[in-house]
Design an enzyme around this catalytic site. Structure first.
Site, mmCIF file in Angstrom:
data_model
loop_
_atom_site.group_PDB
_atom_site.id
_atom_site.type_symbol
_atom_site.label_atom_id
_atom_site.label_comp_id
_atom_site.label_asym_id
_atom_site.label_seq_id
_atom_site.Cartn_x
_atom_site.Cartn_y
_atom_site.Cartn_z
ATOM 1 N N LEU A 75 5.078 43.711 92.457
ATOM 2 C CA LEU A 75 3.212 43.176 92.564
ATOM 3 C C LEU A 75 3.088 42.432 92.462
ATOM 4 O O LEU A 75 1.429 41.971 93.049
ATOM 5 C CB LEU A 75 2.905 44.882 92.572
ATOM 6 C CG LEU A 75 2.900 46.115 93.108
ATOM 7 C CD1 LEU A 75 2.656 47.877 93.265
ATOM 8 C CD2 LEU A 75 3.495 46.005 94.844
ATOM 9 N N CYS A 76 3.049 41.621 92.034
ATOM 10 C CA CYS A 76 2.735 39.785 91.291
ATOM 11 C C CYS A 76 2.441 39.296 92.106
ATOM 12 O O CYS A 76 3.676 39.238 93.065
ATOM 13 C CB CYS A 76 3.300 39.009 90.043
ATOM 14 S SG CYS A 76 2.366 40.281 88.306
ATOM 15 N N HIS A 77 1.441 38.159 92.564
ATOM 16 C CA HIS A 77 1.620 37.819 93.139
ATOM 17 C C HIS A 77 2.324 36.701 93.108
ATOM 18 O O HIS A 77 2.480 35.668 92.114
ATOM 19 C CB HIS A 77 0.345 37.315 93.563
ATOM 20 C CG HIS A 77 -0.875 38.360 94.577
ATOM 21 N ND1 HIS A 77 -1.497 38.907 93.466
ATOM 22 C CD2 HIS A 77 -1.076 38.433 96.546
ATOM 23 C CE1 HIS A 77 -2.002 39.548 94.926
ATOM 24 N NE2 HIS A 77 -1.654 38.838 96.182
ATOM 25 N N MET A 113 -1.044 37.913 84.038
ATOM 26 C CA MET A 113 0.989 38.621 83.760
ATOM 27 C C MET A 113 1.342 37.231 83.394
ATOM 28 O O MET A 113 2.076 37.381 82.878
ATOM 29 C CB MET A 113 1.086 38.803 85.180
ATOM 30 C CG MET A 113 0.360 40.618 85.250
ATOM 31 S SD MET A 113 0.478 41.360 83.475
ATOM 32 C CE MET A 113 2.166 42.099 83.321
ATOM 33 N N GLU A 114 0.859 36.252 83.925
ATOM 34 C CA GLU A 114 1.613 35.148 83.222
ATOM 35 C C GLU A 114 1.685 34.666 82.672
ATOM 36 O O GLU A 114 2.960 34.175 81.060
ATOM 37 C CB GLU A 114 1.283 33.575 84.727
ATOM 38 C CG GLU A 114 1.325 34.118 86.020
ATOM 39 C CD GLU A 114 1.164 35.284 86.713
ATOM 40 O OE1 GLU A 114 1.479 34.974 88.013
ATOM 41 O OE2 GLU A 114 0.079 35.727 86.280
ATOM 42 N N ASP A 128 17.057 35.838 70.883
ATOM 43 C CA ASP A 128 18.014 35.950 71.634
ATOM 44 C C ASP A 128 18.947 35.020 70.645
ATOM 45 O O ASP A 128 20.240 34.514 69.944
ATOM 46 C CB ASP A 128 18.260 35.487 72.961
ATOM 47 C CG ASP A 128 19.700 35.488 73.307
ATOM 48 O OD1 ASP A 128 20.544 36.309 72.893
ATOM 49 O OD2 ASP A 128 19.776 34.228 73.820
#
Length: 160
Positions: A75-77, A113-114, A128
């Site tokens: 749902l993120c643009h 969010m980014e 990692d």
């Protein structure tokens, strides 16, 4: 409490329609921390890690992740980011890497969010690359530090 915007009147998930929102400058900053053995940090800082330049690789991974957030978070643009910065530094404790990210754009929706995704993936990349020498690393303190722009204006996290 504010109504959740990713749910329609039936309670079903939807992508928020930002068509009518004004284009404004928006910026968000986030942070994360990777805690590790002091020897692991020493290897990273002195360039002795067998997998190469851990911090440069984590920086690139964070930038790439910010650009692909819409592929990772439902749902993120898809956003046209104009700037992504990922800063990594040795923690003052001698046993951690502090990560701070900043994302910017001129658009109709925020970049929180980014910024958070960039910090997360930079931290995961450090893990990692270093897991072969330090399986006990801990990723913590992932949080939004600040957001600017848009209808809700300026918000800043409290000091921890």
């Amino acid at each position: 409490m504010t109504k959740l915007t990713h749910l329609d009147d039936k309670g079903e998930a939807r992508m928020v329609d930002v068509t009518d929102k004004a284009v404004t400058e928006r910026e968000a900053r986030a942070e994360a921390c990777v805690r590790m053995a002091p020897e692991t940090l020493r290897m990273i800082l002195e360039g002795e890690h067998p997998k190469g330049d851990v911090l440069a690789t984590a920086r690139i991974a964070g930038i790439m992740a910010a650009k692909r957030t819409h592929d990772l978070i439902p749902l993120c643009h898809a956003l046209n980011l104009t700037s992504v910065k990922v800063e990594l530094r040795a923690g003052d404790d001698g046993a951690s890497v502090a990560i701070e990210t900043r994302c910017k754009l001129a658009g109709q929706t925020g970049v929180e969010m980014e910024a958070l995704t960039a910090a997360s993936v930079a931290a995961l990349t450090i893990y990692d690359m270093c897991k072969a020498v330090d399986k006990g690393m801990v990723i913590d303190n992932l949080r939004l530090l600040e957001k600017k722009g848009g209808r809700s204006g300026h918000w800043q996290a409290r000091e921890q």
